[in-house]
Design a protein around this motif. Sequence first.
Motif, PDB file in Angstrom:
ATOM      1  N   TYR A  12       9.750 -17.535  -2.615  1.00  0.00           N
ATOM      2  CA  TYR A  12       9.959 -16.122  -2.910  1.00  0.00           C
ATOM      3  C   TYR A  12       9.620 -15.856  -4.355  1.00  0.00           C
ATOM      4  O   TYR A  12       9.473 -16.763  -5.166  1.00  0.00           O
ATOM      5  CB  TYR A  12      11.364 -15.644  -2.529  1.00  0.00           C
ATOM      6  CG  TYR A  12      12.509 -16.120  -3.393  1.00  0.00           C
ATOM      7  CD1 TYR A  12      12.962 -15.334  -4.452  1.00  0.00           C
ATOM      8  CD2 TYR A  12      13.177 -17.304  -3.121  1.00  0.00           C
ATOM      9  CE1 TYR A  12      14.032 -15.743  -5.226  1.00  0.00           C
ATOM     10  CE2 TYR A  12      14.244 -17.715  -3.882  1.00  0.00           C
ATOM     11  CZ  TYR A  12      14.679 -16.933  -4.941  1.00  0.00           C
ATOM     12  OH  TYR A  12      15.735 -17.335  -5.705  1.00  0.00           O
ATOM     13  N   LEU A  21      10.332 -10.509  -3.128  1.00  0.00           N
ATOM     14  CA  LEU A  21       9.398 -10.690  -2.018  1.00  0.00           C
ATOM     15  C   LEU A  21       9.621 -12.065  -1.410  1.00  0.00           C
ATOM     16  O   LEU A  21       9.510 -13.076  -2.100  1.00  0.00           O
ATOM     17  CB  LEU A  21       7.959 -10.554  -2.508  1.00  0.00           C
ATOM     18  CG  LEU A  21       7.643  -9.315  -3.362  1.00  0.00           C
ATOM     19  CD1 LEU A  21       6.218  -9.379  -3.887  1.00  0.00           C
ATOM     20  CD2 LEU A  21       7.871  -8.049  -2.564  1.00  0.00           C
ATOM     21  N   ALA A  27       3.407  -6.692  -2.783  1.00  0.00           N
ATOM     22  CA  ALA A  27       4.517  -5.769  -2.980  1.00  0.00           C
ATOM     23  C   ALA A  27       4.418  -4.606  -1.997  1.00  0.00           C
ATOM     24  O   ALA A  27       3.328  -4.227  -1.587  1.00  0.00           O
ATOM     25  CB  ALA A  27       4.507  -5.244  -4.414  1.00  0.00           C
ATOM     26  N   THR A  36      11.588  -7.278   0.290  1.00  0.00           N
ATOM     27  CA  THR A  36      10.629  -7.351   1.387  1.00  0.00           C
ATOM     28  C   THR A  36      10.673  -8.757   1.957  1.00  0.00           C
ATOM     29  O   THR A  36      10.542  -9.736   1.219  1.00  0.00           O
ATOM     30  CB  THR A  36       9.197  -7.026   0.899  1.00  0.00           C
ATOM     31  OG1 THR A  36       9.181  -5.703   0.378  1.00  0.00           O
ATOM     32  CG2 THR A  36       8.200  -7.139   2.039  1.00  0.00           C
TER      33      THR A  36
END
Length: 190
Positions: A12, A21, A27, A36
């Motif tokens: 991540y 993320l 993104a 996300t």
Amino acid sequence: AMVFATANTERYRVNSDGQVLIGTTTAPAYINRRLTVAQGSSTNTTVAIEVRSPTNGDGRIVFTDSTTSSDTGAYKGQILYDQTNDFMSFNTNGNNERLRIDSNGRWLLGTTTEGASNADELTLATSGHTGITIRSGTTSEGNIFFSDGTSGAAEYAGTIQYNHSSNFMQFATNGSERMRIVSDGRVSIG
């Protein structure tokens, strides 16, 4: 970006906008989406976020606009799973339960108590007038179908239908229209 990896594989990252993320380096289109989770290039197509709680506890996703636990904004809304009683609830406006799906799969709106056993899969309750609205197009139909099968005429053995094009209400049994109330209130039977 700050990247976190194990076994030389990125797991991540936190990008320069502070977005987290997981499973992706792309993104989201909107900066206000702070987390996300995406499926990488693996053939496994399942993506999941797990909320684990003890068997006598509950798991929650809480929506808040406050950092103070005593503030009414601390629980503006939440999705809760109660492990003890095996139900899921959806709460809004200061943590008021609005919908419960119980352990039998029954939907309870505005109540935590199911209706009569022959009609308890969906129960609506308020302290005043209560109802259901079926909104369809001005040239379309609103329908309630009674079915005892998953194909053919068995899917609509009994029907209550409102036809918006001609403004009439129709009642059918055994797949055939039996009664119609037309727009001026006249009733046709058979």
